[in-house]
Design an enzyme around this catalytic site. Structure first.
Site, PDB file in Angstrom:
ATOM      1  N   TYR A 100      37.229   2.224 -31.495  1.00 12.63           N
ATOM      2  CA  TYR A 100      38.007   3.459 -31.328  1.00 12.63           C
ATOM      3  C   TYR A 100      37.875   4.388 -32.534  1.00 12.63           C
ATOM      4  CZ  TYR A 100      40.162   1.856 -26.984  1.00 12.63           C
ATOM      5  OH  TYR A 100      40.381   1.458 -25.686  1.00 12.63           O
ATOM      6  N   HIS A 108      40.008   0.579 -19.842  1.00 11.49           N
ATOM      7  CA  HIS A 108      39.182   1.607 -20.487  1.00 11.49           C
ATOM      8  C   HIS A 108      38.076   2.030 -19.533  1.00 11.49           C
ATOM      9  CE1 HIS A 108      36.690   3.554 -23.564  1.00 11.49           C
ATOM     10  NE2 HIS A 108      35.665   2.915 -23.010  1.00 11.49           N
TER      11      HIS A 108
HETATM   12  P1  IDP Z   1      41.078   7.379 -22.313  1.00 10.26           P
HETATM   13  O1  IDP Z   1      41.198   5.877 -22.510  1.00 10.26           O
HETATM   14  O2  IDP Z   1      41.739   7.836 -21.049  1.00 10.26           O
HETATM   15  O3  IDP Z   1      39.676   7.887 -22.467  1.00 10.26           O
HETATM   16  P2  IDP Z   1      41.554   8.455 -24.989  1.00 10.26           P
HETATM   17  O4  IDP Z   1      42.160   9.804 -25.264  1.00 10.26           O
HETATM   18  O5  IDP Z   1      40.099   8.258 -25.230  1.00 10.26           O
HETATM   19  O6  IDP Z   1      41.960   8.063 -23.486  1.00 10.26           O
HETATM   20  O7  IDP Z   1      42.401   7.418 -25.866  1.00 10.26           O
HETATM   21  C1  IDP Z   1      41.931   6.086 -26.034  1.00 10.26           C
HETATM   22  C2  IDP Z   1      43.106   5.160 -25.862  1.00 10.26           C
HETATM   23  O8  IDP Z   1      44.076   5.400 -26.888  1.00 10.26           O
HETATM   24  C3  IDP Z   1      43.908   5.336 -24.559  1.00 10.26           C
HETATM   25  O9  IDP Z   1      43.327   4.704 -23.443  1.00 10.26           O
HETATM   26  C4  IDP Z   1      45.248   4.721 -24.935  1.00 10.26           C
HETATM   27  O10 IDP Z   1      45.202   3.290 -24.925  1.00 10.26           O
HETATM   28  C5  IDP Z   1      45.397   5.200 -26.378  1.00 10.26           C
HETATM   29  N1  IDP Z   1      46.115   6.485 -26.457  1.00 10.26           N
HETATM   30  C6  IDP Z   1      45.648   7.724 -26.105  1.00 10.26           C
HETATM   31  N2  IDP Z   1      46.571   8.677 -26.312  1.00 10.26           N
HETATM   32  C7  IDP Z   1      47.669   8.032 -26.808  1.00 10.26           C
HETATM   33  C8  IDP Z   1      48.968   8.477 -27.241  1.00 10.26           C
HETATM   34  O11 IDP Z   1      49.301   9.667 -27.191  1.00 10.26           O
HETATM   35  N3  IDP Z   1      49.830   7.494 -27.686  1.00 10.26           N
HETATM   36  C9  IDP Z   1      49.477   6.185 -27.749  1.00 10.26           C
HETATM   37  N4  IDP Z   1      48.270   5.730 -27.363  1.00 10.26           N
HETATM   38  C10 IDP Z   1      47.368   6.632 -26.904  1.00 10.26           C
HETATM   39 MG    MG Z   2      38.416   7.883 -24.109  1.00  9.54          MG
END
Ligand code: IDP
Ligand code: MG
Length: 139
Positions: A51, A117
């Site tokens: 990440y 994911h």
């Molecule tokens: P995605 O998994 O839908 O692509 P991303 O924005 O890439 O979303 O974020 C990666 C992961 O980080 C998310 O799947 C979730 O587990 C976590 N995450 C994303 N936004 C937040 C937040 O605002 N608070 C807490 N965890 C978050």
């Molecule tokens: Mg993502």
């Protein structure tokens, strides 16, 4: 042209809740073929690497802790238009905003512990697949 492979992992909340089988069933019924699959765990260091694009985000530390808190089930999946079709199958990041019937709407606990994911591009699908699987583990 869109590629035909994507990468996914079932996250610790969903594996711990016993939803691995139900989620894999939805994935196969949606027409994805499983190319590679295993059950494994991320160390905090490896979760941080996976990440790394989110390093500056306020939730990064918690995300790394959560993603290394229990077993995960990474997979490589194959289908025409794989990346986009799989993002549609899992639904929005926040389960409250995920469309009804999507994997996150059905199984996610929170915006962080959101069950699964899905790669966001063909390029990241390749990078993420290589993070977990050697060529010899793909069938
Ligand atoms: P995605 O998994 O839908 O692509 P991303 O924005 O890439 O979303 O974020 C990666 C992961 O980080 C998310 O799947 C979730 O587990 C976590 N995450 C994303 N936004 C937040 C937040 O605002 N608070 C807490 N965890 C978050
Ligand atoms: Mg993502």
């Amino acid at each position: 042209m869109a590629g035909n492979r994507t990468f996914t992992m079932i996250k610790p909340d969903a594996v711990g809740a016993g939803n691995t089988g139900a989620i894999i069933k939805m994935i196969e019924e949606a027409g994805f073929r499983i190319v590679a699959l295993k059950k494994t765990m991320l160390t905090p260091e490896r979760a941080g690497q996976f990440y790394a694009v989110h390093k500056e985000r306020p939730f990064y530390g918690d995300l790394v802790k959560y993603m290394s808190s229990g077993p995960i089930v990474p997979m490589i999946l194959e289908k025409a238009n794989a990346v986009e079709d799989f993002r549609n199958l899992i639904g929005a990041t926040d389960p409250k905003k995920a469309a009804p019937g999507t994997i996150r709407a059905l199984f996610a606990k929170s915006i962080e512990a959101n069950a699964i994911h899905g790669s966001d591009s063909d390029e990241n699908a390749v990078i993420e697949s290589n993070f977990f699987f050697s060529e010899l583990e793909r069938f």
